[in-house]
Scaffold this motif. Structure first.
Motif, PDB file in Angstrom:
ATOM      1  N   VAL A 190       0.850  -1.198   0.000  1.00  0.00           N
ATOM      2  CA  VAL A 190       0.000   0.000   0.000  1.00  0.00           C
ATOM      3  C   VAL A 190       0.882   1.242   0.000  1.00  0.00           C
ATOM      4  O   VAL A 190       1.816   1.353   0.807  1.00  0.00           O
ATOM      5  N   GLU A 191       0.583   2.146  -0.912  1.00  0.00           N
ATOM      6  CA  GLU A 191       1.228   3.446  -0.929  1.00  0.00           C
ATOM      7  C   GLU A 191       0.176   4.492  -0.567  1.00  0.00           C
ATOM      8  O   GLU A 191      -0.739   4.762  -1.353  1.00  0.00           O
ATOM      9  N   SER A 192       0.295   5.035   0.651  1.00  0.00           N
ATOM     10  CA  SER A 192      -0.664   6.037   1.109  1.00  0.00           C
ATOM     11  C   SER A 192      -0.060   6.757   2.306  1.00  0.00           C
ATOM     12  O   SER A 192       0.971   6.350   2.848  1.00  0.00           O
ATOM     13  N   LEU A 198      -6.409   2.701   4.286  1.00  0.00           N
ATOM     14  CA  LEU A 198      -5.937   1.825   3.217  1.00  0.00           C
ATOM     15  C   LEU A 198      -4.804   0.930   3.693  1.00  0.00           C
ATOM     16  O   LEU A 198      -4.595  -0.164   3.164  1.00  0.00           O
ATOM     17  N   LYS A 199      -4.060   1.382   4.720  1.00  0.00           N
ATOM     18  CA  LYS A 199      -2.961   0.590   5.269  1.00  0.00           C
ATOM     19  C   LYS A 199      -3.461  -0.738   5.852  1.00  0.00           C
ATOM     20  O   LYS A 199      -2.711  -1.701   5.944  1.00  0.00           O
ATOM     21  N   LYS A 200      -4.724  -0.782   6.234  1.00  0.00           N
ATOM     22  CA  LYS A 200      -5.285  -2.018   6.782  1.00  0.00           C
ATOM     23  C   LYS A 200      -5.461  -3.093   5.724  1.00  0.00           C
ATOM     24  O   LYS A 200      -5.716  -4.255   6.045  1.00  0.00           O
ATOM     25  N   GLN A 428      11.059   1.105   9.829  1.00  0.00           N
ATOM     26  CA  GLN A 428      10.861   0.751  11.235  1.00  0.00           C
ATOM     27  C   GLN A 428       9.407   0.961  11.646  1.00  0.00           C
ATOM     28  O   GLN A 428       8.816   0.136  12.345  1.00  0.00           O
ATOM     29  N   GLU A 429       8.820   2.078  11.192  1.00  0.00           N
ATOM     30  CA  GLU A 429       7.420   2.345  11.513  1.00  0.00           C
ATOM     31  C   GLU A 429       6.508   1.286  10.903  1.00  0.00           C
ATOM     32  O   GLU A 429       5.571   0.808  11.540  1.00  0.00           O
ATOM     33  N   SER A 430       6.810   0.899   9.636  1.00  0.00           N
ATOM     34  CA  SER A 430       6.006  -0.133   8.981  1.00  0.00           C
ATOM     35  C   SER A 430       6.107  -1.451   9.730  1.00  0.00           C
ATOM     36  O   SER A 430       5.117  -2.172   9.870  1.00  0.00           O
ATOM     37  N   PHE A 431       7.298  -1.746  10.226  1.00  0.00           N
ATOM     38  CA  PHE A 431       7.492  -3.003  10.957  1.00  0.00           C
ATOM     39  C   PHE A 431       6.779  -2.969  12.302  1.00  0.00           C
ATOM     40  O   PHE A 431       6.142  -3.941  12.711  1.00  0.00           O
ATOM     41  N   ASP A 432       6.904  -1.834  12.999  1.00  0.00           N
ATOM     42  CA  ASP A 432       6.364  -1.748  14.356  1.00  0.00           C
ATOM     43  C   ASP A 432       4.849  -1.584  14.382  1.00  0.00           C
ATOM     44  O   ASP A 432       4.185  -2.040  15.313  1.00  0.00           O
ATOM     45  N   THR A 433       4.297  -0.919  13.371  1.00  0.00           N
ATOM     46  CA  THR A 433       2.867  -0.574  13.415  1.00  0.00           C
ATOM     47  C   THR A 433       2.037  -1.353  12.403  1.00  0.00           C
ATOM     48  O   THR A 433       0.925  -0.950  12.105  1.00  0.00           O
ATOM     49  N   TYR A 434       2.560  -2.464  11.861  1.00  0.00           N
ATOM     50  CA  TYR A 434       1.816  -3.219  10.834  1.00  0.00           C
ATOM     51  C   TYR A 434       0.496  -3.728  11.400  1.00  0.00           C
ATOM     52  O   TYR A 434       0.443  -4.377  12.444  1.00  0.00           O
TER      53      TYR A 434
END
Length: 677
Positions: A190-192, A198-200, A428-434
Motif C-alpha cells: 500500500v502506498e498512502s 488503506l494501510k489495513k 521501522q514504523e512499517s514493521f512496528d505498526t503493521y
C-alpha cells in the motif's frame, strides 16, 4: 388432358371413351416401368443393407490393425476418495502405492472486520501474485466495494479474486488466488499517507517485513561507513592488516610502528600531531578515531604461546596442528542487541556481535552524525531560524542556505544521512505498526509419495505423468491410521474381448442379411431381392477364405482364428469358444497385435477383402451404380410414355368431337327433310 363433357345432344360420352382408349394403350407399358422401378429400388436397398453390415466389420478391423484396441489401459484405485488416475496408451501395466501428504490449495488473505462507513484513499494498491503484479488506484473516500471492483476489473490481473464477507463485526475484504500452488502467493503493498485506512488492506509476511527493515538498515549502515566512525574501521584494516604467517608457519605480529606512522587519509599528516578532536576536520576526526581503534587492537598478543595452553617449543608442532581458535561468544552488549534484531533466534545469535548495527542503533548514529555536522552551523542556524519565524524564509530555504556553508563532502553526506534516516524511519514504523491483512489459507502444492520413495508434487491436484502415461488426481490426504492407496494399471482385456465378440457378431449379421436377401422363403416361396446374384456369394466366399488363412507373422499358437476358439458352424456362421478366447487374452495379450496388426495381419486382410466388395470399385458399388443408371433410363421411359399418351388423348378426343359435329348436322338436315315432307 382435362375436357369438359361434350356430345350430350347426341348422347355420346366422349371423355369416357377417350380415357378408356388411352388407358388401354398406357397400362401395359406403365406396368412394366413400375415393376422395373420397384425391382431396382429393392435391389439398391438390399445392396445398401449388405454394404452397411460389411462396413461395420471393416471399422472393427481398422481398430485392430492400428492396435488401438490393445493399447487401451484400465486404471483402478483402492480408495477413490483419496486418489484416482487415468492412463494413456503409453502407460506400463503395474501397481503403485500412493501416499497423499497434502492437497494443493490457493493462497487467501483477509482483512480485519472494518466499519461499515470506512472510507479509503487516496492511495495505490500494488497487488502481486507470484512474480506478476498490477496496480489499483484508489480514489479519495472510496468504499470497500470500490476496491473490490478495482482488483477484479484490472486488465492486468493475473488471477486474483477479491470479495467482501459480511462478518457480524463488520465487512471483511477477502483476497484469494484463482491459481493454487506455493508459487502463486499473494502480496499487497500500500502506498498512502500514514493513518490512511488503506494501510489495513496491506499484506506482507513477517519475512517480507523483516527483509524491508533489513534493506533499510543495510542502506543506513552503508551511509554510516562514510562517517568518521566508519572511516576509522577502514583505517584499522589498512594500518593494521590481518596477521600473516611466515614460511615456517609461525604467526607474524602486526607492525608495532604502524600506530606511530598512522597518517590522516585526507591530507597525509601524522596522527600524532592531532590535538583536540573538536578542532579537527571531518577527515582528521576519522583518522584519529582510527588511531584509537588501532591502539586498542595492538593490546592483544598474536603469539601462539600466549593463546595455546601448555605451549612449549617441543610440543609446538602437534599443538599448532590440532589447535583451533575458539569461536567468540557474545558479550553482554551483544546480548542486549538481540531484542532489537528482527528474526533473532539462538541459532542465529552468532551474527549479533559488537560489529552488528541494529536498525535502532543505525537510527541513533544517523541522528548523532547529523547533529555533529549541524553543530558547526549552530550560530548560522539560529539566525536562519529567526528569519523562518518572521516568514522571510521557508524551512526548506533555510535548510538549503544552512547546508551551503558545509564542505561538499559534508553536504553530500548530510543529504545521504537524511535519506537513509527517512527510509529507515519508514521501514521501522512499517514493521512496528503493521496492522494489515492476515493469512487465511496458505498457498501450497499437492504432494504425494509414490511407492514409499518418490516424492511428487504439482501446483494443482493433478500430477501429470507421475509415471509415463499415468496422470494422478488427488482428492484427499491419506489417513494416518491407513495404508497408502493403491492404483493398478492393467491392459484392457475386457474391451478387446468385446471387440472380438463384436467382430464375430458383425460377420454373423452379414451372413444372415445375405441369406435373407439372396435366398428363397421356404414358407411362401418368395425370392429375396438379390436372389441369384453372384455378388452375395462372392462376398461370403472371400471372407471365408480370409478366415481360414494362417497369418505367418503371428506366433505359433496364434496363427488362425481357430487358435482364439473362433470356428464356423454347419449353418455357416461363426461361433466362439470363450474358454479358449479368455486363455489367449490372459496369457498372450501382448502378442495379439502380431496376429491382428500390421500390413499383413488378419485385420488388414479382412479390410482388403471388404474393400474389394464395398469400395468405390468394389462389386457392390458397381452393382449399385448400374442400378442407378437403370433408374435414370426408367425415368426417361416414363417421360416418353407420358408424352405419347397426352398426344394420343388429344388426337382421339378431336376425332370424337368431329364425329359428334357431323352427326349433329345430319340430324338437323334429317329433321328439316321430315318437316318438309
Amino acid at each position: 388432358m382435362s375436357l369438359g363433357p361434350m356430345g350430350m345432344s347426341s348422347g355420346m360420352d366422349i371423355n369416357s371413351m377417350v380415357s378408356k382408349i388411352v388407358d388401354s394403350e398406357r397400362v401395359p407399358k406403365q406396368q412394366r416401368i413400375d415393376n422395373e422401378r420397384t425391382r431396382i429400388d429393392s435391389s439398391i436397398s438390399a445392396y445398401g443393407r449388405l454394404r452397411e453390415s460389411l462396413d461395420s466389420m471393416k471399422d472393427l478391423m481398422t481398430n485392430f490393425r492400428q492396435e488401438k484396441a490393445f493399447a487401451v489401459r484400465t486404471v483402478e484405485s483402492t480408495d477413490e476418495g483419496v486418489v484416482s488416475a487415468t492412463a494413456t496408451t503409453d502407460a506400463i501395466a503395474g501397481k503403485y502405492a500412493i501416499d497423499v501428504l497434502q492437497l494443493a490449495q490457493s493462497h487467501k488473505v483477509a482483512s480485519e472486520a472494518l466499519s461499515e462507513d470506512t472510507k479509503f484513499g487516496p492511495g495505490k494498491l500494488q497487488v502481486s501474485l507470484g512474480e506478476k503484479s498490477f496496480d489499483v488506484q484508489v480514489g479519495d473516500r472510496s468504499k470497500l466495494i470500490d476496491i473490490v471492483r478495482g482488483i477484479n476489473g484490472a486488465t492486468e490481473n493475473p488471477g486474483v479474486r477479491a470479495s467482501v464477507i459480511n462478518d457480524v463485526d463488520g465487512p471483511r475484504l477477502i483476497v484469494a488466488s484463482n491459481l493454487s500452488g506455493k508459487d502463486h502467493q499473494i502480496s499487497i503493498n500500500v502506498e498512502s499517507e500514514s493513518g490512511n485506512p488503506l494501510k489495513k488492506l496491506e499484506y506482507k509476511t513477517l519475512e517480507e517485513r523483516v527483509n524491508d527493515l533489513e534493506k533499510a538498515r543495510l542502506s543506513a549502515q552503508e551511509v554510516l561507513s562514510k562517517t568518521p566512525a566508519g572511516i576509522a574501521k577502514d583505517a584499522i584494516d589498512e594500518v593494521a592488516p590481518e596477521n600473516a604467517v611466515d614460511e615456517n608457519g609461525n604467526l607474524i605480529p602486526k607492525d608495532p610502528n604502524a600506530i606511530e606512522n598512522a597518517t590522516d587519509p585526507t591530507d597525509g599528516s601524522n596522527l600524532n600531531d592531532a590535538s583536540d578532536p573538536n578542532d579537527l576536520s571531518y577527515g582528521q576526526a576519522a583518522a584519529l578515531a582510527g588511531q584509537q581503534a588501532i591502539d586498542a587492537a595492538a593490546i592483544a598478543s598474536v603469539m601462539p604461546e600466549d593463546n595455546i595452553g601448555g605451549w612449549t617449543e617441543t610440543a609446538s608442532g602437534t599443538l599448532l596442528d590440532s589447535y583451533h581458535t575458539p569461536e567468540l561468544e557474545l558479550d553482554e552488549k551483544a546480548i542486549e542487541k538481540a531484542s532489537d534484531v528482527p528474526g533473532w533466534s539462538n541459532t542465529a545469535s552468532g551474527t549479533l556481535t559488537d560489529s552488528y548495527v541494529t536498525p535502532k542503533e543505525a537510527q541513533q548514529k544517523l541522528e548523532a552524525e547529523q547533529a555533529r555536522i549541524e553543530e558547526k552551523l549552530a550560530e548560522e542556524s539560529a539566525q536562519l531560524a529567526e528569519k523562518v519565524e518572521k516568514g522571510e524564509l521557508t524551512p526548506e530555504q533555510a535548510k538549503q542556505i544552512e547546508r551551503a556553508k558545509l564542505d561538499p563532502e559534508e553536504r553530500q553526506l548530510l543529504e545521504e544521512v537524511d535519506q537513509a534516516q527517512d527510509e529507515l524511519a519508514k521501514a521501522q514504523e512499517s514493521f512496528d505498526t503493521y496492522n494489515g491483512m492476515s493469512e487465511v489459507q496458505s498457498g501450497q502444492d499437492s504432494m504425494v509419495v509414490m511407492d514409499g520413495v518418490a516424492q511428487l508434487s504439482s501446483n494443482n491436484n493433478i500430477i501429470e505423468d507421475a509415471v509415463d502415461g499415468i496422470d494422478i488426481t488427488v482428492k484427499g490426504t491419506t489417513p494416518r491410521d491407513k495404508a497408502p492407496a493403491e492404483i493398478g494399471v492393467e491392459y484392457d482385456r475386457s474391451s478387446v474381448r468385446q471387440d472380438i465378440e463384436s467382430f464375430v457378431n458383425s460377420y454373423n449379421q452379414f451372413y444372415q442379411v445375405s441369406k435373407n436377401l439372396s435366398g428363397v422363403d421356404p414358407a411362401t416361396g418368395q425370392k429375396g431381392p438379390l436372389s441369384g446374384d453372384s455378388t452375395v456369394r462372392n462376398a461370403d466366399s472371400r471372407l471365408k477364405g480370409v478366415f481360414s488363412t494362417n497369418i505367418e507373422q503371428a506366433p505359433e499358437n496364434l496363427k488362425s482364428l481357430t487358435e482364439f476358439g473362433i470356428t464356423t458352424t454347419r449353418q455357416g456362421t461363426l461361433e466362439i469358444n470363450h474358454d479358449m478366447l479368455d486363455r489367449q487374452l490372459n496369457n498372450n495379450f501382448d502378442k495379439l497385435g502380431e496376429f491382428f496388426g500390421g500390413n499383413n495381419g488378419f485385420a488388414k486382410r479382412v479390410e482388403d477383402a471388404i474393400q474389394g466388395i464395398t469400395g468405390i470399385t468394389g462389386s457392390i458399388r458397381t452393382r449399385e451404380k448400374s442400378l442407378l443408371e437403370q433408374n435414370y433410363r426408367l425415368a426417361d421411359d416414363q417421360g416418353a410414355l407420358d408424352r405419347r399418351m397426352d398426344s394420343l388423348e388429344s388426337r382421339t378426343h378431336s376425332k370424337f368431337t368431329a364425329m359428334q359435329d357431323a352427326t349433329s348436322k345430319m340430324q338437323s338436315q334429317l329433321g328439316s327433310m321430315m318437316s318438309a315432307m
